[in-house]
Motif scaffolding. Structure first.
Motif, PDB file in Angstrom:
ATOM      1  N   GLU A  69      -1.815   1.756   0.661  1.00 46.17           N
ATOM      2  CA  GLU A  69      -1.675   0.731  -0.131  1.00 46.17           C
ATOM      3  C   GLU A  69      -2.263  -0.573   0.372  1.00 46.17           C
ATOM      4  OE1 GLU A  69       2.973   0.674  -0.545  1.00 46.17           O
ATOM      5  OE2 GLU A  69       2.761   2.640  -1.548  1.00 46.17           O
ATOM      6  N   ALA A  70      -1.959  -0.695   1.622  1.00 39.60           N
ATOM      7  CA  ALA A  70      -2.854  -2.195   2.346  1.00 39.60           C
ATOM      8  C   ALA A  70      -4.350  -2.037   2.277  1.00 39.60           C
ATOM      9  CB  ALA A  70      -2.221  -1.964   3.696  1.00 39.60           C
ATOM     10  N   ILE A  71      -5.028  -0.770   2.488  1.00 40.66           N
ATOM     11  CA  ILE A  71      -6.356  -0.817   2.331  1.00 40.66           C
ATOM     12  C   ILE A  71      -6.661  -0.989   0.919  1.00 40.66           C
ATOM     13  CG2 ILE A  71      -8.303   0.720   2.246  1.00 40.66           C
ATOM     14  CD1 ILE A  71      -6.596   2.053   4.841  1.00 40.66           C
ATOM     15  N   LYS A  72      -5.872  -0.461  -0.220  1.00 38.83           N
ATOM     16  CA  LYS A  72      -6.265  -0.626  -1.580  1.00 38.83           C
ATOM     17  C   LYS A  72      -5.892  -2.036  -2.104  1.00 38.83           C
ATOM     18  CE  LYS A  72      -6.016   4.148  -3.105  1.00 38.83           C
ATOM     19  NZ  LYS A  72      -5.340   5.061  -3.864  1.00 38.83           N
ATOM     20  N   LYS A  73      -4.907  -2.642  -1.462  1.00 38.61           N
ATOM     21  CA  LYS A  73      -4.799  -4.187  -1.672  1.00 38.61           C
ATOM     22  C   LYS A  73      -5.767  -5.097  -1.336  1.00 38.61           C
ATOM     23  CE  LYS A  73      -1.123  -7.532  -1.030  1.00 38.61           C
ATOM     24  NZ  LYS A  73       0.318  -7.752  -0.493  1.00 38.61           N
ATOM     25  N   ALA A  74      -6.331  -4.676  -0.151  1.00 44.43           N
ATOM     26  CA  ALA A  74      -7.411  -5.666   0.390  1.00 44.43           C
ATOM     27  C   ALA A  74      -8.651  -5.387  -0.408  1.00 44.43           C
ATOM     28  CB  ALA A  74      -7.597  -5.384   1.789  1.00 44.43           C
ATOM     29  N   GLY A  75      -8.612  -4.292  -1.336  1.00 40.23           N
ATOM     30  CA  GLY A  75      -9.855  -4.300  -1.967  1.00 40.23           C
ATOM     31  C   GLY A  75     -10.630  -2.918  -1.792  1.00 40.23           C
ATOM     32  N   GLY A  76     -10.338  -2.066  -0.514  1.00 41.66           N
ATOM     33  CA  GLY A  76     -10.978  -1.073  -0.022  1.00 41.66           C
ATOM     34  C   GLY A  76     -10.492   0.302  -0.709  1.00 41.66           C
ATOM     35  N   SER A  77     -10.932   1.269   0.000  1.00 42.37           N
ATOM     36  CA  SER A  77     -10.600   2.607  -0.422  1.00 42.37           C
ATOM     37  C   SER A  77     -10.231   3.619   0.677  1.00 42.37           C
ATOM     38  CB  SER A  77     -11.606   3.421  -1.314  1.00 42.37           C
ATOM     39  OG  SER A  77     -12.820   3.488  -0.517  1.00 42.37           O
ATOM     40  N   PHE A  78      -9.640   4.809   0.561  1.00 42.30           N
ATOM     41  CA  PHE A  78      -9.497   5.690   1.522  1.00 42.30           C
ATOM     42  C   PHE A  78      -9.891   7.217   1.091  1.00 42.30           C
ATOM     43  CE2 PHE A  78      -6.486   9.241   3.242  1.00 42.30           C
ATOM     44  CZ  PHE A  78      -6.923   9.188   4.460  1.00 42.30           C
ATOM     45  N   LYS A  79     -10.411   7.868   1.902  1.00 41.39           N
ATOM     46  CA  LYS A  79     -10.978   9.298   1.732  1.00 41.39           C
ATOM     47  C   LYS A  79     -10.411   9.957   2.803  1.00 41.39           C
ATOM     48  CE  LYS A  79     -15.124  11.844   0.841  1.00 41.39           C
ATOM     49  NZ  LYS A  79     -16.486  11.748   0.712  1.00 41.39           N
ATOM     50  N   LYS A  80      -9.939  11.218   2.673  1.00 39.81           N
ATOM     51  CA  LYS A  80      -9.586  12.136   3.641  1.00 39.81           C
ATOM     52  C   LYS A  80     -10.764  12.966   3.929  1.00 39.81           C
ATOM     53  CE  LYS A  80      -6.043  15.214   5.010  1.00 39.81           C
ATOM     54  NZ  LYS A  80      -4.632  16.029   4.745  1.00 39.81           N
ATOM     55  N   VAL A  81     -11.018  13.061   5.274  1.00 43.06           N
ATOM     56  CA  VAL A  81     -12.274  14.041   5.495  1.00 43.06           C
ATOM     57  C   VAL A  81     -11.794  14.875   6.712  1.00 43.06           C
ATOM     58  CG1 VAL A  81     -14.079  12.341   4.721  1.00 43.06           C
ATOM     59  CG2 VAL A  81     -13.117  12.169   7.183  1.00 43.06           C
ATOM     60  N   ALA A  82     -12.554  15.838   7.065  1.00 44.37           N
ATOM     61  CA  ALA A  82     -12.194  16.648   8.057  1.00 44.37           C
ATOM     62  C   ALA A  82     -12.786  16.048   9.432  1.00 44.37           C
ATOM     63  CB  ALA A  82     -13.156  18.134   7.899  1.00 44.37           C
ATOM     64  N   VAL A  83     -12.191  16.577  10.454  1.00 44.60           N
ATOM     65  CA  VAL A  83     -12.723  16.188  11.869  1.00 44.60           C
ATOM     66  C   VAL A  83     -14.202  16.180  12.065  1.00 44.60           C
ATOM     67  CG1 VAL A  83     -12.489  16.170  14.323  1.00 44.60           C
ATOM     68  CG2 VAL A  83     -10.702  16.238  12.751  1.00 44.60           C
ATOM     69  N   PRO A  84     -15.190  15.172  12.413  1.00 44.74           N
ATOM     70  CA  PRO A  84     -16.538  15.559  12.757  1.00 44.74           C
ATOM     71  C   PRO A  84     -16.519  16.800  13.871  1.00 44.74           C
ATOM     72  CG  PRO A  84     -16.064  13.329  12.714  1.00 44.74           C
ATOM     73  CD  PRO A  84     -14.881  14.012  12.915  1.00 44.74           C
ATOM     74  N   GLN A  85     -17.707  17.761  13.678  1.00 44.63           N
ATOM     75  CA  GLN A  85     -17.815  18.638  14.701  1.00 44.63           C
ATOM     76  C   GLN A  85     -19.186  18.214  15.464  1.00 44.63           C
ATOM     77  OE1 GLN A  85     -15.821  21.502  14.762  1.00 44.63           O
ATOM     78  NE2 GLN A  85     -14.741  20.442  13.320  1.00 44.63           N
ATOM     79  N   ARG A  86     -18.959  18.479  16.929  1.00 39.42           N
ATOM     80  CA  ARG A  86     -20.151  18.144  17.754  1.00 39.42           C
ATOM     81  C   ARG A  86     -21.088  19.343  17.237  1.00 39.42           C
ATOM     82  NH1 ARG A  86     -18.032  15.882  22.143  1.00 39.42           N
ATOM     83  NH2 ARG A  86     -15.719  16.045  22.491  1.00 39.42           N
TER      84      ARG A  86
END
Length: 93
Positions: A69-86
């Motif tokens: 909610e705080a990220i969206k209120k500041a005008g941003g966005s959230f995307k859930k992603v997997a852990v980066p693999q080596r």
């Protein structure tokens, strides 16, 4: 359970007030670059604390509802992603 120990590593916690110095696309690698986490290959959870004023597009594994909610209120966005693999090392012949 007595004696039970999880084999999974816990997620590294990053608070929203620490994200104010960042902008644009923020992922595990950018968080590691800013010394907010030790390794970009760790699970990351963003938790709300303080005020977020920076407009960021966050791509991490977890975030609390209030942090999203705080990220969206500041005008941003959230995307859930997997852990980066080596990157796998190539076998030498």
């Amino acid at each position: 359970l007595k004696g039970f120990k999880s084999i999974h590593k816990k997620a590294v916690v990053v608070y929203t007030d620490r994200l104010n110095d960042l902008s644009g696309k923020v992922d595990n690698f950018k968080l590691a670059e800013a010394n907010l986490i030790e390794s970009p290959y760790d699970k990351v959870k963003v938790i709300s604390r303080g005020e977020l004023t920076a407009k960021i597009n966050l791509s991490t594994q977890f975030a609390s509802k209030t942090a999203i909610e705080a990220i969206k209120k500041a005008g941003g966005s959230f995307k859930k992603v997997a852990v980066p693999q080596r990157a796998a090392k190539k076998a030498e012949k």
